[in-house]
Design an enzyme around this catalytic site. Structure first.
Site, short mmCIF file in Angstrom:
data_model
loop_
_atom_site.label_atom_id
_atom_site.label_comp_id
_atom_site.label_asym_id
_atom_site.label_seq_id
_atom_site.Cartn_x
_atom_site.Cartn_y
_atom_site.Cartn_z
N TYR A 1 -1.51 -0.30 11.18
CA TYR A 1 -1.76 -0.98 9.89
C TYR A 1 -0.59 -0.78 8.94
O TYR A 1 -0.01 -1.74 8.43
CB TYR A 1 -3.06 -0.45 9.24
CG TYR A 1 -3.15 -0.76 7.76
CD1 TYR A 1 -3.31 -2.07 7.30
CD2 TYR A 1 -3.05 0.26 6.80
CE1 TYR A 1 -3.38 -2.35 5.93
CE2 TYR A 1 -3.12 -0.01 5.44
CZ TYR A 1 -3.28 -1.32 5.01
OH TYR A 1 -3.34 -1.60 3.66
N THR B 1 0.83 -1.21 0.00
CA THR B 1 0.00 0.00 0.00
C THR B 1 0.86 1.25 0.00
O THR B 1 1.99 1.25 0.52
CB THR B 1 -0.90 0.00 1.25
OG1 THR B 1 -1.51 1.29 1.39
CG2 THR B 1 -0.12 -0.27 2.53
N ASP B 2 0.31 2.36 -0.52
CA ASP B 2 1.03 3.64 -0.47
C ASP B 2 1.19 4.14 0.96
O ASP B 2 2.02 5.01 1.24
CB ASP B 2 0.35 4.69 -1.36
CG ASP B 2 -1.06 5.06 -0.92
OD1 ASP B 2 -1.62 4.41 -0.02
OD2 ASP B 2 -1.62 6.03 -1.49
N GLU B 3 0.39 3.59 1.89
CA GLU B 3 0.45 4.09 3.28
C GLU B 3 1.80 3.81 3.94
O GLU B 3 2.13 4.42 4.95
CB GLU B 3 -0.68 3.51 4.13
CG GLU B 3 -2.03 3.97 3.66
CD GLU B 3 -3.15 3.81 4.69
OE1 GLU B 3 -2.87 3.60 5.87
OE2 GLU B 3 -4.31 3.90 4.27
N LYS C 1 2.26 -3.40 7.35
CA LYS C 1 2.46 -3.60 5.91
C LYS C 1 3.92 -3.29 5.54
O LYS C 1 4.52 -3.97 4.70
CB LYS C 1 1.51 -2.70 5.10
CG LYS C 1 0.04 -3.06 5.21
CD LYS C 1 -0.33 -4.39 4.60
CE LYS C 1 -0.28 -4.40 3.08
NZ LYS C 1 -0.77 -5.68 2.52
#
Ligand code: NAD
Ligand code: DAU
Length: 337
Positions: free
Chosen positions: A150, A125-127, A154
């Site tokens: 989260y 994810t870009d997060e 990741k």
């Protein structure tokens, strides 16, 4: 003939990916490995459940023996979607996030090595890049700076993938995508929560000042990106995907109200998400250049199509909304109706 182990195929993106693949490539068979958490729903794949190239295996990626048994069915490639995926839940309890996203990924990587897979795709994810100010974009070179449990889980998984690629020469690639929307998204995430609430004339909770920015991409554009990374991605590489479609949460909320013909009085400002990332925006030129990928959906078409899907699938929504996640939601953000 490839046999893909697709983890998390009963979730939002995994189910869209499996449907896309089964409809577009008759030389690929799919094993959907999913533990059916609150977010996993067999109803997401009812239409392909008896497809001759499709098998469902109920299993947990944190269970080494279950993963090895699934890999032993002739798996040639792994596409790893399974995760705990909701930021608010990770703030409530990070345990399941570390277990599934970090330990589950480690177990899957060990199995991918043991069974000598041809390609392993980590759907990230870009997060993991953290939060942007008013300017700039995330590129594949942006340092990892996760802010939520989260995104930290990741990022931990991504580092393990890179370490296995480097140390063991595992043919692994990582994809990092921005915010997805589209059919079958669980109504805890902004767009499906707001659409399904508004369809029932229920209020919508905007966190803080609503000025946070997300870069929206249709789920099928993400799916074609993951497919391209699987087929053409170079081991060791990271590929970003995004929709070049930045919107503040408040602008998006007003757009949804307009499209559904609902009054602004349904907006409720609620307390902000702790540690709320301010802005995400993806530079996806590497994927365009090296994978020949580009997003095909305009936001205007995609959001109208998505709203239509939720209107047409009231039974799917009701099945989910009757479950207990709403009480969890209210315990976090108060009773906003
Ligand atoms: P989701 O929450 O809708 O689905 C997750 C699926 O994984 C569910 O079917 C669930 O049952 C399964 N699962 C969870 N824990 C498992 C376990 N221990 N073993 C086996 N299966 C398990 O998630 P999503 O939105 O479809 O996201 C899929 C992937 O894409 C995730 O890795 C997420 O981090 C990533 N991603 C999501 C977005 C987005 O906007 N939704 C954007 C970029 C990346
Ligand atoms: O960027 C990719 C990520 O996008 C994925 O990795 C995650 O799995 C996915 O959940 C999503 O994370 P976000 O936190 O950005 O998505 P969410 O839909 O939860 O929230 C979008 C924005 O809307 C965010 O700024 C928080 C805000 N929000 C969200 C909800 C659910 C609200 O204002 N009100 C809400 O009720």
């Amino acid at each position: 003939m490839s046999t893909l182990l697709i983890t998390g195929g009963c979730g939002f993106i995994g189910s869209n990916f499996i449907r896309h693949l089964l409809h577009s490539d008759p030389s690929v068979s799919v094993i959907n490995f999913d533990s059916l958490t609150y977010a996993g729903n067999l109803a997401n794949l009812t239409d392909v459940s008896s497809h001759p190239l499709y098998t469902f295996v109920k299993g947990d990626i944190t269970n080494r023996e279950q993963v090895r048994a699934a890999m032993g069915r002739g798996v040639t490639d792994v596409i790893h979607f399974a995760a705990e995926s909701h930021v608010d839940r990770s703030i409530q309890d990070s345990g399941p996030f570390v277990r599934t996203n970090v330990i589950g990924t480690q177990i899957l990587l060990d199995a991918a090595r043991e069974f000598g897979v041809k390609k392993y795709v980590q759907v990230s994810t870009d997060e993991v890049y953290g939060s942007l100010g008013a300017d700039g974009f995330f590129t594949e070179e942006t340092p990892l700076h996760p802010n939520s449990p989260y995104s930290a889980s990741k990022a931990g998984a991504d580092l393990l993938v890179q370490a296995y690629q480097h140390t063991f020469d595992l043919p692994a690639v990582i994809t990092r995508c921005s915010n997805n929307y589209g059919p079958y998204q669980f109504p805890e995430k902004l767009i499906p929560l707001f659409v399904t609430n508004l369809l029932r004339d229920e209020p919508v909770p905007v966190y803080g000042d609503g000025q946070q920015v997300r870069d929206w991409i249709h789920v099928l554009d993400h799916c074609t990106g993951v497919e391209a990374a699987w087929r053409q991605g170079k081991p060791g590489e990271v590929y970003n995907f995004g929709g070049r479609c930045e919107k503040t949460n408040l602008d998006l909320t007003h757009l949804l109200l307009d499209l559904l013909g609902k009054p602004q009085t349904l907006i409720r400002y609620v307390k902000d998400r702790p540690g709320h990332d301010r802005r995400y925006a993806i530079d996806c030129t590497k994927a365009e250049r090296e994978l020949g990928w580009s997003p095909a959906w305009t936001f205007d078409r995609g959001i109208r199509d998505t709203i239509h899907w939720y209107q047409e699938n009231e039974a799917w929504v009701t099945g989910i909304k009757n479950k207990d996640y709403l009480s969890y939601y209210e315990s976090q953000y108060g009773h906003f109706s």
